[in-house]
Scaffold this active site. Structure first.
Site, PDB file in Angstrom:
ATOM      1  N   ASP A   9       0.853  -1.181   0.000  1.00 51.98           N
ATOM      2  CA  ASP A   9       0.000   0.000   0.000  1.00 51.98           C
ATOM      3  C   ASP A   9       0.894   1.238   0.000  1.00 51.98           C
ATOM      4  OD1 ASP A   9      -2.017   1.827   0.221  1.00 51.98           O
ATOM      5  OD2 ASP A   9      -2.637   1.275   2.248  1.00 51.98           O
ATOM      6  N   ASP A 112      -2.935   2.329  -6.147  1.00 53.71           N
ATOM      7  CA  ASP A 112      -1.830   2.406  -5.186  1.00 53.71           C
ATOM      8  C   ASP A 112      -1.748   1.196  -4.255  1.00 53.71           C
ATOM      9  OD1 ASP A 112      -4.125   2.935  -3.786  1.00 53.71           O
ATOM     10  OD2 ASP A 112      -3.343   4.669  -2.706  1.00 53.71           O
ATOM     11  N   GLU A 113      -2.389   0.085  -4.640  1.00 54.12           N
ATOM     12  CA  GLU A 113      -2.363  -1.115  -3.817  1.00 54.12           C
ATOM     13  C   GLU A 113      -2.195  -2.347  -4.696  1.00 54.12           C
ATOM     14  OE1 GLU A 113      -5.305  -1.386  -0.395  1.00 54.12           O
ATOM     15  OE2 GLU A 113      -6.257   0.119  -1.659  1.00 54.12           O
TER      16      GLU A 113
END
Length: 401
Positions: A9, A112-113
């Site tokens: 993350d 973003d993960e």
């Protein structure tokens, strides 16, 4: 062999990537991450909210999703810069490319993960997974310039929960034997898939921690929350069998929403936006030769409170008119008259076009309507969205969101 799953993350992704772009590509010397700063939307288009904020901004109490005006009241010197999604997508691509160097099984969960299945990638990962995660965290920083949190566990759920522990730039583990100590004392609202409405229902049942949910009767939770209750009861006990999907699955839902330039208080006007949204969603369904069995309408009011209402259709559809009829019914049942800032239509329970079962009369009507809307889709694709327009839009020339 025990499965080893990483959840990566990116910390303050948009702001970190914006800062790096300005430093590396524009030659700026001021690092947005070191001052009170935020990535914010455009006030004029009614998207004036905080998308990401720096740690110094957080110290002033600036929160993600609050209005720019409220953020400025807390921190008058807050530097707000507009988002640049193309830049952020490129940073995201670089991250995923790097992760593939560690494992062939990478699932991008969001911009973003990502989940990475590290099982069987070497002896060290099986004996010292946290050590390997620390090396990966440092490699990402050294190679790409931004920090991440990494959660380590034997399944996706626990890995994601672990990555949400103390931030930024940390590695945390949450294996099944650590659940009682690390996860059960947490507030139940911190459990993955427990939103505000679900948390309220659990509070009404006297359940305030994840541990209390885990220890409760599964049948009682399911009786109050349905299948979702069974799911979060499993999650509270650390149970998750979903694999890391290396390739994107078929689209499980189609939706669209629009933030309106003014607060809407008239139902007829709101339904024009619903019609435009249903046209957009229906067109995408038809393009992929699929139909939806569930329709939902979501509304965000002027005070940013948000809710939704959904229904299961008698027969799945991709016809705009049928989507719109159900959306209007849902809207009438749900809307309390509060001024509307944002309105959306979404669909789920997606099936192939051939799955619809109708009698002969319905089948003929459905086929004729489908051919008409497909012809409209073709015209718009060739000549633009404004080439053909519903009469109801002519008065104010509303465009599809």
């Amino acid at each position: 062999m025990e499965s080893i799953i990483f959840h990566i993350d990116v910390n303050n992704a948009f702001l970190s990537w914006e800062a790096l772009y300005r430093l590396q590509e524009l030659g700026e010397t001021l690092d947005l991450r070191t001052i009170p700063s935020a990535i914010g939307g455009n006030k004029e288009s009614r998207h004036g909210i905080i998308l990401a904020k720096s740690m110094p901004a957080r110290a002033y109490g600036v929160k993600t999703a609050e209005t720019l005006g409220d953020a400025k009241k807390k921190c008058p010197d807050l530097l707000i810069v507009p988002p640049h999604m193309d830049i952020y997508k490129e940073f995201s691509r670089k991250l995923i490319t790097l992760l593939y160097e560690y494992s062939p099984i990478v699932e991008q969960y969001s911009i973003d993960e990502a989940f990475v299945d590290m099982t069987g990638t070497g002896d060290e990962i099986q004996s010292h997974p946290v050590v390997v995660a620390e090396k990966l965290r440092q490699t990402i920083y050294d190679s790409l310039g931004f920090t991440v949190n990494i959660g380590v566990s034997s399944n996706k759920l626990l890995a994601k929960m672990a990555s949400d522990f103390e931030k930024p730039n940390k590695v945390h583990s949450l294996f099944p034997n650590e659940i009682q100590e690390k996860m059960w004392p947490l507030p139940v609202g911190e459990l993955f898939f427990v939103g505000h409405a679900t948390k309220t229902k659990l509070y009404n049942l006297g359940i305030r921690t994840i541990g209390e949910l885990a220890a409760s009767s599964r049948s009682i939770i399911e009786s109050h929350l349905g299948k979702h209750g069974a799911l979060i009861h499993d999650y509270a006990n650390g149970i998750d069998y979903s694999p890391v999907a290396a390739e994107a699955a078929d689209n499980k839902g189609y939706g669209n929403s629009t933030t309106i330039s003014h607060d809407v208080t008239d139902a007829a006007e709101a339904k024009k936006y619903l019609l435009s949204l249903c046209e957009s969603v229906g067109s995408r369904l038809r393009k992929d030769h699929v139909m939806a069995g569930v329709v939902a309408v979501s509304i965000k009011s002027f005070d940013f409170s948000r809710g939704s209402h959904q229904c299961t259709l008698d027969s799945p559809t991709n016809v705009t008119g049928e989507l719109f009829d159900n959306a209007c019914r849902l809207f009438d049942e749900y809307w309390d008259g509060s001024p509307i800032r944002l309105i959306g239509v979404s669909t789920s329970k997606i099936t192939k076009e051939s799955m619809r079962q109708l009698n002969l009369l319905e089948q003929d009507k459905y086929i004729r309507q489908g051919k008409l809307e497909s012809a409209i889709d073709d015209i718009r694709q060739k000549f633009g969205n404004d080439a053909i327009m519903r009469a109801s839009f002519l008065d104010n020339q509303k465009k599809s969101p």
